[in-house]
Scaffold this active site. Structure first.
Site, mmCIF file in Angstrom:
data_model
loop_
_atom_site.group_PDB
_atom_site.id
_atom_site.type_symbol
_atom_site.label_atom_id
_atom_site.label_comp_id
_atom_site.label_asym_id
_atom_site.label_seq_id
_atom_site.Cartn_x
_atom_site.Cartn_y
_atom_site.Cartn_z
ATOM 1 C CD1 TRP A 133 -2.527 1.785 0.337
ATOM 2 C CD2 TRP A 133 -2.044 1.954 2.521
ATOM 3 N NE1 TRP A 133 -3.222 2.863 0.850
ATOM 4 C CE2 TRP A 133 -2.942 2.983 2.169
ATOM 5 C CE3 TRP A 133 -1.620 1.858 3.842
ATOM 6 C CZ2 TRP A 133 -3.399 3.922 3.104
ATOM 7 C CZ3 TRP A 133 -2.065 2.767 4.781
ATOM 8 C CH2 TRP A 133 -2.959 3.804 4.397
ATOM 9 C CG ASP A 214 -2.540 -2.930 7.131
ATOM 10 O OD1 ASP A 214 -2.099 -2.139 6.282
ATOM 11 O OD2 ASP A 214 -3.683 -2.831 7.627
ATOM 12 C CE LYS A 250 -10.046 0.375 2.706
ATOM 13 N NZ LYS A 250 -8.905 0.625 3.592
HETATM 14 C C1 LIG Z 1 -3.533 -2.279 3.232
HETATM 15 C C2 LIG Z 1 -4.215 -1.053 3.740
HETATM 16 N N1 LIG Z 1 -3.973 -0.670 5.026
HETATM 17 C C3 LIG Z 1 -4.573 0.430 5.530
HETATM 18 C C4 LIG Z 1 -5.428 1.199 4.769
HETATM 19 C C5 LIG Z 1 -5.998 2.407 5.432
HETATM 20 O O1 LIG Z 1 -7.339 2.485 5.383
HETATM 21 P P1 LIG Z 1 -8.155 3.390 6.436
HETATM 22 O O2 LIG Z 1 -9.136 4.135 5.618
HETATM 23 O O3 LIG Z 1 -7.170 4.286 7.137
HETATM 24 O O4 LIG Z 1 -8.764 2.407 7.363
HETATM 25 C C6 LIG Z 1 -5.705 0.851 3.417
HETATM 26 C C7 LIG Z 1 -6.646 1.679 2.555
HETATM 27 N N2 LIG Z 1 -6.261 1.794 1.203
HETATM 28 C C8 LIG Z 1 -7.281 2.058 0.196
HETATM 29 C C9 LIG Z 1 -8.141 3.279 0.528
HETATM 30 C C10 LIG Z 1 -7.620 4.654 0.132
HETATM 31 C C11 LIG Z 1 -6.301 4.950 0.813
HETATM 32 O O5 LIG Z 1 -6.316 5.375 1.991
HETATM 33 O O6 LIG Z 1 -5.264 4.733 0.142
HETATM 34 C C12 LIG Z 1 -6.607 2.127 -1.181
HETATM 35 O O7 LIG Z 1 -5.469 1.611 -1.274
HETATM 36 O O8 LIG Z 1 -7.246 2.563 -2.119
HETATM 37 C C13 LIG Z 1 -5.094 -0.303 2.908
HETATM 38 O O9 LIG Z 1 -5.326 -0.690 1.635
#
Ligand SMILES: Cc1ncc(COP(=O)(O)O)c(CN[C@@H](CCC(=O)O)C(=O)O)c1O
Length: 401
Positions: A133, A214, A250
């Site tokens: 990520w 995570d 999500k």
């Molecule tokens: C692996 C991972 N960890 C943590 C998070 C953090 O999400 P929170 O909203 O803080 O609970 C995301 C969200 N990734 C998504 C959402 C958009 C972003 O924050 O980048 C994404 O990769 O599109 C993730 O994909």
């Protein structure tokens, strides 16, 4: 001159910046496959009916707006970790799981990494998968940890390079911090099998590494929250003192409510108390205490059996719709005789598909077809629906040919 004359313009966020570009596009055919946020088959954000019911319950309760404790709403913390670890998990039953509500998954990662930077003596380096990520490295840097990588994804097979992953984990200095995506790996959608998780547990244990999980998508990968928590629960059963970052963005559609937890397995209730006290010292100067509304929503749903059942069916519905879009996209690409192998679009799991599209092909899709996705070729499958999947497949086929 102005106080800020020397401030430089920073780059747009690799993920959230895509949504800005999408919003600015006026073409009616535009499609946003960037941000990992669920949309229903009409392309609309989805407020889960179980969440709407919880909203009504809370509205009638007319609760006050007092501060929460530093570690958040106690009933939420308890129910959230029971969902993740299982109600009969030993650390929970023995009162030795330290848990704090967090500002969703990102907040859990930040607090967790800051806690390790201050209190984990064996290493100040966290190893993240390649790719991972986009925000992991930036959080680690600000938290005071060095960020290194381990091999994970194999572009040649568009799958997991398990041998390389194991080799790299074995090569890390003893006691290193290893960040592991519990399920629905972002951005690749490629997860270790349960058999491979068991081997990973042995390798991590042999090197006395620290497993930093995570779990941002519990329920989203398979539609089954228990199945998606396999790696977390197995590592705990095997005696690893893991740290877990949990998000309800999500799986409960609570993106903007910022609801999650950070938890650490300790050795005893006495040690938990000491860890709790240090967690509070990280959190208090960061944001003092977390927002109350989202935690009350989750607590209401998880503590009301029929609401929890309804929610579990809704998260399965979301997961199933994404799997349906994988099938449809795959079939369209094959129908269009798109050069290359596309089976990975079906075999990958969770919110994303790692298509293999090159950055210049991604740019062409944005400029020519008004289709937006991250430059690493990741698409958020929920951005697809029955009315745009054909257009996307045709556009993707064109840029590949
Ligand atoms: C692996 C991972 N960890 C943590 C998070 C953090 O999400 P929170 O909203 O803080 O609970 C995301 C969200 N990734 C998504 C959402 C958009 C972003 O924050 O980048 C994404 O990769 O599109 C993730 O994909």
């Amino acid at each position: 001159t102005s106080v800020w004359a020397s401030v430089k313009a920073g780059p747009p966020d690799a993920i959230l910046g895509i949504s800005e570009a999408f919003k600015a596009d006026t073409d009616p055919k535009k499609i946003n496959l960037g941000v990992g946020a669920y949309r229903d088959n009409n392309g609309k954000p989805y407020v889960l009916p179980s969440v709407q019911k919880a909203e009504e319950i809370l509205y009638k309760e007319k609760s006050d707006k007092e501060y929460l404790p530093i570690t958040g709403l106690a009933s939420f913390d308890k129910l959230a970790v029971e969902l993740a670890y299982g109600e009969d998990s030993a650390p929970i039953k023995e009162g030795r799981l330290s848990v704090s509500q967090s500002l969703s998954g990102t907040g859990a990662l930040r607090v967790g990494m800051e806690f390790l930077a201050e209190h984990y003596g064996a290493s100040k380096t966290i190893y993240v998968p390649t790719p991972t990520w986009g925000n992991h490295a930036a959080i680690a840097k600000r938290a005071g940890l060095k960020c290194e990588k381990y091999r994970y994804f194999d572009p040649a097979t568009v799958g997991l390079n398990f041998e390389a992953m194991v080799e790299d984990i074995k090569a890390m200095p003893e006691g290193s911090i290893v960040l592991l995506h519990a399920c629905a790996h972002n951005p690749t959608g490629v997860d270790p099998t349960q058999e491979q998780w068991k081997q990973l547990s042995e390798v991590v244990k042999a090197k006395k590494h620290f497993a930093f999980f995570d779990m941002a998508y519990q329920g989203f990968a398979s539609g089954d929250t228990v199945r998606d928590a396999f790696a977390v629960r197995y590592f705990v059963e095997q005696g690893h003192q893991i740290l877990l970052c949990q998000s309800f963005a999500k799986n409960l559609g609570l993106y903007g409510e910022r609801v999650g937890t950070v938890s650490l397995v300790t050795a005893s209730a006495e040690e938990k108390a000491r860890v709790d006290s240090q967690l509070k010292l990280v959190i208090r100067p960061m944001y003092s205490n977390p927002p109350v509304h989202g935690a009350r929503l989750v607590s209401t749903i998880l503590s009301t059996p029929e609401l929890k059942e309804q929610w579990l069916s809704e998260v399965k519905l979301m997961a199933d719709r994404i799997i349906d879009m994988r099938e449809k996209l795959y079939n369209k690409l094959v129908e269009l005789k798109t050069p290359g192998e596309w089976g990975h679009i079906k075999s990958q799991i969770g919110m994303f598909s790692f298509t293999g599209l090159k950055p210049e092909q991604v740019d062409a899709l944005a400029q020519k077809a008004h289709i937006y996705l991250t430059r690493d070729g990741r698409i958020s499958m929920a951005g697809l629906n029955d009315s745009n999947v054909e257009y996307f497949a045709e556009s993707m086929s064109k840029v590949v040919k």
